[in-house]
Structures are given as structure tokens and as C-alpha cells.
Scaffold this motif. Structure first.
Motif, PDB file in Angstrom:
ATOM      1  N   GLY A 149      60.152  89.538  57.966  1.00 23.88           N
ATOM      2  CA  GLY A 149      59.732  90.265  56.726  1.00 23.88           C
ATOM      3  C   GLY A 149      59.754  91.756  57.102  1.00 23.88           C
ATOM      4  N   ARG A 150      59.845  92.098  58.316  1.00 16.83           N
ATOM      5  CA  ARG A 150      59.575  93.795  58.631  1.00 16.83           C
ATOM      6  C   ARG A 150      60.819  94.553  57.797  1.00 16.83           C
ATOM      7  N   ASP A 151      62.008  93.985  57.736  1.00 18.31           N
ATOM      8  CA  ASP A 151      63.014  94.978  57.204  1.00 18.31           C
ATOM      9  C   ASP A 151      63.244  94.544  55.916  1.00 18.31           C
ATOM     10  N   VAL A 152      63.341  93.315  55.426  1.00 12.61           N
ATOM     11  CA  VAL A 152      63.483  92.784  54.138  1.00 12.61           C
ATOM     12  C   VAL A 152      62.678  91.622  53.882  1.00 12.61           C
ATOM     13  N   ARG A 153      62.560  91.134  52.547  1.00  9.95           N
ATOM     14  CA  ARG A 153      61.865  90.017  52.201  1.00  9.95           C
ATOM     15  C   ARG A 153      62.564  88.853  52.657  1.00  9.95           C
ATOM     16  N   PRO A 154      62.039  87.953  53.618  1.00 10.59           N
ATOM     17  CA  PRO A 154      62.582  87.012  54.212  1.00 10.59           C
ATOM     18  C   PRO A 154      62.919  85.807  53.443  1.00 10.59           C
ATOM     19  N   ARG A 155      64.072  85.065  53.552  1.00 16.97           N
ATOM     20  CA  ARG A 155      64.483  83.934  52.856  1.00 16.97           C
ATOM     21  C   ARG A 155      63.660  82.860  53.507  1.00 16.97           C
ATOM     22  N   LEU A 156      62.971  81.967  52.443  1.00 14.74           N
ATOM     23  CA  LEU A 156      62.184  80.742  53.093  1.00 14.74           C
ATOM     24  C   LEU A 156      62.856  79.847  53.889  1.00 14.74           C
ATOM     25  N   SER A 157      64.179  79.628  53.833  1.00  7.81           N
ATOM     26  CA  SER A 157      64.864  78.648  54.608  1.00  7.81           C
ATOM     27  C   SER A 157      64.768  79.144  56.248  1.00  7.81           C
ATOM     28  N   THR A 158      64.998  80.462  56.243  1.00  6.22           N
ATOM     29  CA  THR A 158      65.071  81.127  57.546  1.00  6.22           C
ATOM     30  C   THR A 158      63.594  80.936  58.253  1.00  6.22           C
ATOM     31  N   VAL A 159      62.766  81.400  57.559  1.00  3.22           N
ATOM     32  CA  VAL A 159      61.371  81.296  58.137  1.00  3.22           C
ATOM     33  C   VAL A 159      60.912  79.717  58.473  1.00  3.22           C
ATOM     34  N   VAL A 160      61.197  78.851  57.563  1.00  2.41           N
ATOM     35  CA  VAL A 160      60.877  77.542  57.883  1.00  2.41           C
ATOM     36  C   VAL A 160      61.729  76.980  59.381  1.00  2.41           C
ATOM     37  N   HIS A 161      63.166  77.552  59.236  1.00  4.64           N
ATOM     38  CA  HIS A 161      64.033  77.139  60.497  1.00  4.64           C
ATOM     39  C   HIS A 161      63.286  77.787  61.854  1.00  4.64           C
ATOM     40  N   ARG A 162      63.048  78.812  61.538  1.00 11.51           N
ATOM     41  CA  ARG A 162      62.437  79.705  62.685  1.00 11.51           C
ATOM     42  C   ARG A 162      61.121  79.136  63.115  1.00 11.51           C
ATOM     43  N   VAL A 215      47.506  72.929  60.923  1.00 11.16           N
ATOM     44  CA  VAL A 215      47.082  74.314  61.049  1.00 11.16           C
ATOM     45  C   VAL A 215      48.231  75.102  61.794  1.00 11.16           C
ATOM     46  N   MET A 216      48.560  74.488  63.121  1.00 13.66           N
ATOM     47  CA  MET A 216      49.403  75.092  63.802  1.00 13.66           C
ATOM     48  C   MET A 216      50.773  75.585  63.337  1.00 13.66           C
ATOM     49  N   GLY A 217      51.319  74.677  62.532  1.00 13.51           N
ATOM     50  CA  GLY A 217      52.535  75.060  61.740  1.00 13.51           C
ATOM     51  C   GLY A 217      52.346  76.387  60.707  1.00 13.51           C
ATOM     52  N   MET A 218      51.124  76.285  60.006  1.00 11.16           N
ATOM     53  CA  MET A 218      50.744  77.453  59.134  1.00 11.16           C
ATOM     54  C   MET A 218      50.667  78.800  59.913  1.00 11.16           C
ATOM     55  N   THR A 219      50.007  78.621  61.134  1.00 12.03           N
ATOM     56  CA  THR A 219      49.942  79.785  61.993  1.00 12.03           C
ATOM     57  C   THR A 219      51.392  80.437  62.373  1.00 12.03           C
ATOM     58  N   VAL A 220      52.203  79.474  62.704  1.00 13.89           N
ATOM     59  CA  VAL A 220      53.611  80.161  63.505  1.00 13.89           C
ATOM     60  C   VAL A 220      54.356  80.549  61.984  1.00 13.89           C
ATOM     61  N   TYR A 221      54.320  79.672  60.877  1.00 15.83           N
ATOM     62  CA  TYR A 221      54.648  80.158  59.722  1.00 15.83           C
ATOM     63  C   TYR A 221      54.581  81.818  59.415  1.00 15.83           C
ATOM     64  N   ARG A 222      53.329  81.872  59.444  1.00 22.29           N
ATOM     65  CA  ARG A 222      52.835  83.081  59.170  1.00 22.29           C
ATOM     66  C   ARG A 222      53.353  84.299  60.089  1.00 22.29           C
ATOM     67  N   GLU A 223      53.132  84.093  61.226  1.00 24.23           N
ATOM     68  CA  GLU A 223      53.761  84.770  62.291  1.00 24.23           C
ATOM     69  C   GLU A 223      55.395  85.163  62.092  1.00 24.23           C
ATOM     70  N   GLN A 224      56.061  84.039  61.746  1.00 23.25           N
ATOM     71  CA  GLN A 224      57.686  84.228  61.436  1.00 23.25           C
ATOM     72  C   GLN A 224      57.760  84.807  60.141  1.00 23.25           C
ATOM     73  N   TRP A 225      56.874  84.557  59.086  1.00 23.00           N
ATOM     74  CA  TRP A 225      57.208  85.586  57.965  1.00 23.00           C
ATOM     75  C   TRP A 225      56.885  87.102  58.172  1.00 23.00           C
ATOM     76  N   VAL A 226      55.858  87.274  58.878  1.00 24.99           N
ATOM     77  CA  VAL A 226      55.831  88.727  59.290  1.00 24.99           C
ATOM     78  C   VAL A 226      56.930  89.425  60.105  1.00 24.99           C
ATOM     79  N   ILE A 227      57.398  88.644  61.029  1.00 25.33           N
ATOM     80  CA  ILE A 227      58.419  89.252  62.099  1.00 25.33           C
ATOM     81  C   ILE A 227      59.658  89.329  61.229  1.00 25.33           C
TER      82      ILE A 227
END
Length: 150
Positions: free
Chosen positions: A65-78, A51-63
Motif C-alpha cells: 500500500g505504499r504507492d497505491v491502495r493494494p488489491r485484496l487478492s494481491t495481499v492475500v496471495h503475498r 494470529v500469524m496470518g493476520m500479522t503477515v497480512y498486515r505487513e503485506q498490506w502496508v508494503i
């Protein structure tokens, strides 16, 4: 306080449920308190971090994704970096030392698997969250949870 409850409440609930289920299933298979406590420890960690992993993943996806569609590898890394920064040191002490002793001790002192696990878990959680909250605050203030300047 609302922030901390929203952030850590759902993973705690799932972690606690998986901990108690695993412990009671294991207790039906063995009477070894050590094996019961270890199965509870591992199942609780898996439930919490799922659950915590999904929470942080969603946070990073939003952060990201503000400018452009984020790359999956970037979001997973972050996500991985943020989880390690928030929980790494805490988890090292908690998972390898503090929590096993408190879960095992709770079962022995209370004499009941579920009650002992919950008592040990609550004691370990208080210590865990003091350290995790400090780590989250430090990483937030240092800008680790935001997109770096481009």
C-alpha cells in the motif's frame, strides 16, 4: 530479540491457550492420550496461524500500500507465499513428525495433560523457531517480503 518476541509472541500465546483448552476438553471426553495430543496439536496450529496470518497480512498490506491502495487478492496471495516460505518446510517436519511425538511423549513422561503438553510444546518450539528464523531471514534478505520492482 525484541523483534522475534513481537513477531512470534502473540501467536504463541494464542496457540498455547487453544492447545491447552482443546486438550483439556478432549481429556474430559476420552482417556486416549493419542486423541488428546492430536486435538491439542490441531487446535494449537489453528490458534497460532490465525494470529500469524493476520500479522503477515498486515505487513503485506502496508508494503503493497505504499504507492497505491493494494488489491485484496494481491495481499492475500503475498501473505500466503510469505507464510509458506517462512513456515512451510518447518511445519512439514514439525506438524507431521516432531510435535505429535513430543506432545504425546510429554503427556506420558510427566503424567499430566497440561504439564506434559507444555513441556512437549516448549521442546518442539525451540527446534521450530531455529528453522523458522532462518527461513524468515533468508526470505527477507532475498527481498521476498518487499514489493518487486515495477
Amino acid at each position: 530479540m525484541k523483534f522475534w518476541i513481537r513477531r512470534y509472541g502473540p501467536p504463541e500465546i494464542v496457540g498455547t491457550v487453544t492447545m491447552v483448552l482443546a486438550a483439556n476438553i478432549t481429556a474430559g471426553l476420552t482417556s486416549s492420550t493419542v486423541v488428546i495430543a492430536l486435538s491439542a496439536l490441531l487446535a494449537g496450529a489453528v490458534g497460532f496461524y490465525a494470529v500469524m496470518g493476520m500479522t503477515v497480512y498486515r505487513e503485506q498490506w502496508v508494503i503493497w500500500g505504499r504507492d497505491v491502495r493494494p488489491r485484496l487478492s494481491t495481499v492475500v496471495h503475498r501473505t500466503t507465499l510469505c507464510l509458506l516460505a517462512e513456515f512451510g518446510a518447518t511445519e512439514f517436519v514439525d506438524l507431521l513428525l516432531l510435535r505429535p511425538v513430543l506432545l504425546f511423549g510429554g503427556i506420558l513422561l510427566i503424567g499430566d495433560t497440561t504439564g506434559g503438553l507444555v513441556a512437549g510444546k516448549i521442546t518442539a518450539d525451540v527446534i521450530f523457531y531455529v528453522i523458522a528464523a532462518v527461513a524468515f531471514t533468508v526470505t527477507s534478505r532475498r527481498g521476498m517480503r518487499e514489493v518487486p520492482a515495477r
